[in-house]
Design an enzyme around this catalytic site. Structure first.
Site, short mmCIF file in Angstrom:
data_model
loop_
_atom_site.label_atom_id
_atom_site.label_comp_id
_atom_site.label_asym_id
_atom_site.label_seq_id
_atom_site.Cartn_x
_atom_site.Cartn_y
_atom_site.Cartn_z
N HIS A 86 -59.79 8.69 102.56
CA HIS A 86 -60.50 9.56 101.61
C HIS A 86 -61.22 10.68 102.33
O HIS A 86 -61.64 10.53 103.49
CB HIS A 86 -61.45 8.75 100.73
CG HIS A 86 -62.45 7.92 101.48
ND1 HIS A 86 -62.12 6.74 102.09
CD2 HIS A 86 -63.78 8.11 101.71
CE1 HIS A 86 -63.20 6.24 102.67
NE2 HIS A 86 -64.21 7.05 102.46
N HIS A 124 -66.37 2.56 97.69
CA HIS A 124 -67.35 3.55 97.24
C HIS A 124 -67.19 3.73 95.73
O HIS A 124 -66.05 3.80 95.24
CB HIS A 124 -67.07 4.94 97.83
CG HIS A 124 -67.27 5.08 99.29
ND1 HIS A 124 -68.38 4.65 99.96
CD2 HIS A 124 -66.51 5.70 100.23
CE1 HIS A 124 -68.27 4.97 101.23
NE2 HIS A 124 -67.15 5.60 101.43
N HIS A 174 -62.03 2.44 105.29
CA HIS A 174 -62.80 1.25 105.66
C HIS A 174 -62.56 0.16 104.63
O HIS A 174 -61.99 0.41 103.56
CB HIS A 174 -64.30 1.59 105.78
CG HIS A 174 -64.78 2.62 104.81
ND1 HIS A 174 -64.79 2.41 103.45
CD2 HIS A 174 -65.22 3.89 104.99
CE1 HIS A 174 -65.24 3.49 102.85
NE2 HIS A 174 -65.50 4.42 103.75
N GLU A 185 -61.61 9.41 106.48
CA GLU A 185 -61.85 8.05 106.99
C GLU A 185 -61.32 7.01 106.01
O GLU A 185 -60.93 7.33 104.88
CB GLU A 185 -63.37 7.84 107.19
CG GLU A 185 -64.13 7.95 105.87
CD GLU A 185 -65.64 7.73 106.00
OE1 GLU A 185 -66.21 8.03 107.06
OE2 GLU A 185 -66.24 7.25 105.02
N CYS A 238 -73.23 8.31 95.79
CA CYS A 238 -72.27 7.35 96.34
C CYS A 238 -72.95 6.01 96.52
O CYS A 238 -73.95 5.90 97.21
CB CYS A 238 -71.73 7.86 97.67
SG CYS A 238 -70.57 6.72 98.43
#
Ligand code: MN
Length: 145
Positions: A99, A65, A61, A59, A113
């Site tokens: 990632h 993270h 975004h 994914e 995370c």
């Protein structure tokens, strides 16, 4: 929530073991929410554990993270490169970078995370995205879309 919650065997007191996420292709991943966001610290701190041979969702975004490997071994794709991961390694996932985390076949991969409370929904790769990603042979061999 207690101020101190004790750790045993990669579980913490008062912390539920949750499914990784709704939908999205993944294999053998659990999620524990260690700290929920509060207005003074609008972030969430999670522990994910990928079982041996498993993987998180491929994914990307807008949100970031920050990851600390806490258990085991594996590899990750971040922003076009594949990295070996061992306990205590740190991973920063930049904005809009593809990632995916994969545990080794014979070891779990557990990681903390950190994410912001306010964050966009993850995007899954389209067929066109996969064509671009797979131009890199190492990435093509690694990813599990
Ligand atoms: Mn992500």
């Amino acid at each position: 929530m207690s101020l101190v919650r004790q750790f045993k065997n990669f579980r913490w007191d008062e912390v539920d073991l949750l499914a990784y996420k709704e939908g999205g292709p993944y294999r053998g991943v659990t999620r524990q929410i260690l700290f929920e966001g509060v207005p003074e610290l609008p972030s969430q701190w999670r522990y994910f554990e990928v079982e041996g041979g498993g993987h998180s969702t491929l994914e990307r975004h807008e949100h970031l993270h920050n990851v600390l490997i806490l258990r085991g071994r594996g590899r990750c794709l971040v922003d076009g490169l594949i990295y070996e991961l061992n306990e205590h390694d740190l991973v920063h996932v930049p904005k809009l970078s593809w990632h995916q985390f994969r545990a080794a076949e014979d070891s779990p991969l557990g990681f903390l995370c950190l994410v912001a409370d306010e964050r966009d929904r993850p995007q899954l790769p389209t067929e066109a995205d996969l064509i671009v990603l797979c131009k890199n042979k190492a990435v093509a061999d690694f990813i599990r879309p």
